[in-house]
Design a protein around this motif. Structure first.
Motif, PDB file in Angstrom:
ATOM      1  N   ASN A  38      15.896  -0.609  10.113  1.00  0.00           N
ATOM      2  CA  ASN A  38      15.549   0.631   9.407  1.00  0.00           C
ATOM      3  C   ASN A  38      15.114   1.719  10.381  1.00  0.00           C
ATOM      4  O   ASN A  38      15.514   2.875  10.254  1.00  0.00           O
ATOM      5  N   ILE A  39      14.312   1.342  11.357  1.00  0.00           N
ATOM      6  CA  ILE A  39      13.774   2.331  12.301  1.00  0.00           C
ATOM      7  C   ILE A  39      14.881   2.998  13.125  1.00  0.00           C
ATOM      8  O   ILE A  39      14.808   4.178  13.438  1.00  0.00           O
ATOM      9  N   VAL A  40      15.927   2.256  13.449  1.00  0.00           N
ATOM     10  CA  VAL A  40      17.014   2.855  14.259  1.00  0.00           C
ATOM     11  C   VAL A  40      18.110   3.449  13.373  1.00  0.00           C
ATOM     12  O   VAL A  40      19.127   3.914  13.888  1.00  0.00           O
ATOM     13  N   SER A  41      17.903   3.428  12.052  1.00  0.00           N
ATOM     14  CA  SER A  41      18.919   3.959  11.139  1.00  0.00           C
ATOM     15  C   SER A  41      18.508   5.287  10.514  1.00  0.00           C
ATOM     16  O   SER A  41      19.130   5.744   9.558  1.00  0.00           O
ATOM     17  N   THR A  42      17.454   5.907  11.050  1.00  0.00           N
ATOM     18  CA  THR A  42      17.055   7.225  10.549  1.00  0.00           C
ATOM     19  C   THR A  42      18.042   8.276  11.055  1.00  0.00           C
ATOM     20  O   THR A  42      18.748   8.071  12.042  1.00  0.00           O
ATOM     21  N   GLU A  43      18.035   9.396  10.369  1.00  0.00           N
ATOM     22  CA  GLU A  43      18.912  10.511  10.762  1.00  0.00           C
ATOM     23  C   GLU A  43      18.634  10.943  12.203  1.00  0.00           C
ATOM     24  O   GLU A  43      19.556  11.243  12.956  1.00  0.00           O
ATOM     25  N   ILE A  44      17.373  10.972  12.562  1.00  0.00           N
ATOM     26  CA  ILE A  44      16.996  11.391  13.930  1.00  0.00           C
ATOM     27  C   ILE A  44      17.663  10.476  14.959  1.00  0.00           C
ATOM     28  O   ILE A  44      18.259  10.934  15.937  1.00  0.00           O
ATOM     29  N   GLU A  45      17.577   9.174  14.722  1.00  0.00           N
ATOM     30  CA  GLU A  45      18.170   8.211  15.659  1.00  0.00           C
ATOM     31  C   GLU A  45      19.700   8.296  15.637  1.00  0.00           C
ATOM     32  O   GLU A  45      20.345   8.311  16.694  1.00  0.00           O
ATOM     33  N   LEU A  46      20.284   8.334  14.443  1.00  0.00           N
ATOM     34  CA  LEU A  46      21.751   8.354  14.334  1.00  0.00           C
ATOM     35  C   LEU A  46      22.329   9.615  14.976  1.00  0.00           C
ATOM     36  O   LEU A  46      23.333   9.561  15.688  1.00  0.00           O
ATOM     37  N   ASP A  47      21.684  10.762  14.739  1.00  0.00           N
ATOM     38  CA  ASP A  47      22.170  12.026  15.306  1.00  0.00           C
ATOM     39  C   ASP A  47      22.076  12.017  16.834  1.00  0.00           C
ATOM     40  O   ASP A  47      22.991  12.480  17.527  1.00  0.00           O
TER      41      ASP A  47
END
Ligand code: ZN
Length: 285
Positions: A38-47
Motif C-alpha cells: 500500500n505504501i508504495v502504491s500511492t500516487e506520489i510513489e507511482l508518479d
C-alpha cells in the motif's frame, strides 16, 4: 488495490482510512492488504517512479539503445522471479520441519534461531524499522533474479518463490536496504524515504529500468542477469533489487530449489529429506 490516490480505502465498506499504514479498516475491521505494498502504491510513489522510468526511456531513445532496452524489458518480464538464499540447515528446517520461513525477529521470538551478534541485531532492527516501522518484524527479504542464481553471500541454496504466493504482498526496493539507507542519508532525523525508488510487484520492471538503463548497452542476456543480481559471495559487493514480502512464507510457496552437490554424510541426508518434501522441485547444481 485499496489505495486510491494517496489514501487507503477499505474495499469492503469503502471508507477512507486516516493512515496509509493501517492493516485493518478502522471502521469494519476488514484487512486492508499488505502495508508495504500500500505504501508504495500511492500516487506520489507511482508518479515518481513513472518519471524515472520515462527519463530512462528518453535516454535510451536519444542514445540509440531503444531496441536493447525493449529486449531487456521482454527478457526481464519473461524470466523474473523472487529468490531467497539460505544455508542448507536453515532450508532443511524450513521445509522438513514444516516451519514457515519468517523475518529474523519472528524466528528469534519463536526460538528457531539464535539472536545475531549485537551489531548485526541492531542493524537488522534499524533496517526493518526505517522502511516499515512496526510491521518490519513481518517482512521477509528476497531478491529479484532473472535466472537460478541468488545472493550466495547469504547461503549456498537458492529458493525460487512462486509468483502467485507473493504478488499481492511483495514490494521492491532499488537496492539493498542497508546501502539505500547510507546512500540517501536516512537517519532518525530524516526518516522519509524518497519517492520513486520502490514499487509494487506489478511495477517492478519500471524500477529495474530506472535503476539499470545506463548499463544496458547490448543484448547480452548474461549481462541482463548480472545487472539485476550480482553476488560473488561478498555481501559488501552484492548488487540487487530487494524484495520485501509481508508475512511468512510456507514451503508450499516454493517453485524450485537449487542446491550445490552435498559433500558430507549429514548434508546428503539433509538434501534427501528436502527432496522428499519437495518432490520434483529440487535441482542439484
Ligand atoms: Zn471497512
Amino acid at each position: 488495490m485499496p489505495v486510491k490516490g494517496n489514501i487507503l480505502v477499505c474495499s469492503i465498506c469503502d471508507r477512507e482510512q486516516a493512515q496509509i499504514n493501517f492493516v485493518n479498516c478502522e471502521y469494519c475491521g476488514s484487512e486492508l492488504g499488505a502495508p508495504n505494498v500500500n505504501i508504495v502504491s500511492t500516487e506520489i510513489e507511482l508518479d515518481a517512479l513513472q518519471q524515472r522510468y520515462d527519463a530512462a526511456i528518453d535516454y535510451a531513445s536519444k542514445n540509440g539503445v531503444e531496441n536493447t532496452l525493449t529486449n531487456f524489458h521482454e527478457f526481464f518480464t519473461k524470466n523474473v522471479n523472487a529468490i531467497i538464499n539460505l544455508k542448507l540447515p536453515v532450508l532443511k528446517a524450513w521445509v522438513v520441519n514444516n516451519d514457515a520461513y519468517k523475518n529474523y525477529h519472528r524466528a528469534v521470538e519463536d526460538g528457531n534461531r539464535l539472536i545475531a551478534t549485537l551489531k548485526d541485531d541492531q542493524r537488522r532492527t534499524v533496517i526493518d524499522s526505517v522502511f516499515h516501522g512496526s510491521y518490519g518484524r513481518d517482512i521477509v527479504y528476497a531478491a529479484l533474479t532473472l535466472n537460478e542464481k541468488g545472493l550466495i553471500s547469504y547461503g549456498e541454496c537458492s529458493i525460487i518463490i512462486n509468483e502467485d504466493a507473493i504478488k499481492l504482498r511483495a514490494s521492491t526496493l532499488e537496492e539493498n536496504s542497508f546501502s539505500f539507507i547510507k546512500a540517501h542519508n536516512l537517519n532518525l532525523e530524516k526518516l522519509t524515504i524518497p519517492a520513486g525508488f520502490r514499487s509494487n510487484w506489478e511495477n517492478k520492471i519500471k524500477l529495474a529500468v530506472a535503476k539499470l538503463y545506463q548499463k544496458i548497452r547490448n543484448d547480452d542476456k548474461n549481462e541482463f542477469c548480472r545487472f539485476v543480481l550480482f553476488s560473488d559471495g561478498n555481501r559488501e559487493t552484492d548488487d540487487f533489487i530487494e524484495v520485501h514480502i509481508y508475512k511468512e512464507i510456507t514451503s508450499l510457496a516454493i517453485k524450485q530449489i537449487y542446491i550445490p552437490k552435498p559433500k558430507g554424510t549429514k548434508d546428503k541426508l539433509f538434501v534427501k529429506a528436502i527432496e522428499q518434501r519437495c518432490l520434483g522441485k529440487v535441482s542439484i547444481t
